[in-house]
Design a protein around this motif. Structure first.
Motif, PDB file in Angstrom:
ATOM      1  N   ASP A 101      25.064  54.648  47.515  1.00  0.00           N
ATOM      2  CA  ASP A 101      23.958  55.178  46.712  1.00  0.00           C
ATOM      3  C   ASP A 101      24.504  55.993  45.540  1.00  0.00           C
ATOM      4  OD1 ASP A 101      21.769  56.640  45.668  1.00  0.00           O
ATOM      5  OD2 ASP A 101      20.735  56.555  47.606  1.00  0.00           O
ATOM      6  N   ARG A 102      24.521  55.383  44.347  1.00  0.00           N
ATOM      7  CA  ARG A 102      25.074  56.041  43.151  1.00  0.00           C
ATOM      8  C   ARG A 102      24.325  57.316  42.791  1.00  0.00           C
ATOM      9  NH1 ARG A 102      29.751  55.417  42.709  1.00  0.00           N
ATOM     10  NH2 ARG A 102      29.517  56.555  40.789  1.00  0.00           N
ATOM     11  N   LYS A 103      23.013  57.341  43.027  1.00  0.00           N
ATOM     12  CA  LYS A 103      22.230  58.536  42.696  1.00  0.00           C
ATOM     13  C   LYS A 103      22.701  59.727  43.527  1.00  0.00           C
ATOM     14  CE  LYS A 103      17.576  60.423  42.219  1.00  0.00           C
ATOM     15  NZ  LYS A 103      18.144  61.671  41.887  1.00  0.00           N
ATOM     16  N   ILE A 104      22.914  59.512  44.808  1.00  0.00           N
ATOM     17  CA  ILE A 104      23.395  60.588  45.678  1.00  0.00           C
ATOM     18  C   ILE A 104      24.770  61.064  45.221  1.00  0.00           C
ATOM     19  CG2 ILE A 104      24.228  61.120  48.008  1.00  0.00           C
ATOM     20  CD1 ILE A 104      21.921  59.377  49.068  1.00  0.00           C
ATOM     21  N   ILE A 105      25.647  60.107  44.974  1.00  0.00           N
ATOM     22  CA  ILE A 105      27.009  60.459  44.545  1.00  0.00           C
ATOM     23  C   ILE A 105      26.974  61.227  43.222  1.00  0.00           C
ATOM     24  CG2 ILE A 105      29.241  59.534  43.793  1.00  0.00           C
ATOM     25  CD1 ILE A 105      28.642  57.129  45.729  1.00  0.00           C
ATOM     26  N   ASP A 106      26.231  60.706  42.259  1.00  0.00           N
ATOM     27  CA  ASP A 106      26.163  61.358  40.942  1.00  0.00           C
ATOM     28  C   ASP A 106      25.529  62.743  41.011  1.00  0.00           C
ATOM     29  OD1 ASP A 106      27.386  59.147  39.847  1.00  0.00           O
ATOM     30  OD2 ASP A 106      25.537  58.294  39.024  1.00  0.00           O
TER      31      ASP A 106
END
Length: 92
Positions: free
Chosen positions: A69-74
């Motif tokens: 999940d890129r949103k979580i990472i970002d």
């Protein structure tokens, strides 16, 4: 006289663990401790904002192994960058 307990809670390490807790829950302090010891070769409580800037890419890599999940990472990395005074903080 300065409040030593308050200063301790406000350390870069403690703030990093607080941010990490929102993403990893009770594993936060263990995760941060391992990242600091393995990549910075110092005691976690001794990290500075400059150290955190150097650690963020290692943390990004480790979290990327845990989720796609890129949103979580970002979001997580952005919060760490703001704490460290890094690039995301300057863009805001």
């Amino acid at each position: 006289m300065p409040d030593v307990a308050a200063q301790k809670r406000d350390s870069v390490y403690d703030k990093t663990v607080q941010i990490t807790f929102a993403f990893l829950g009770p594993a936060a302090s263990r995760f941060v401790d391992r990242q600091v010891r393995n990549h910075l070769h110092k005691q976690p409580k001794d990290i500075t904002k400059k150290d955190l800037l150097g650690l963020i890419e290692w943390i990004r890599l480790a979290v990327s192994l845990l989720t796609d999940d890129r949103k979580i990472i970002d979001d997580y990395i952005g919060q760490l960058e703001r704490l460290a005074g890094g690039s995301k903080a300057r863009k805001s």
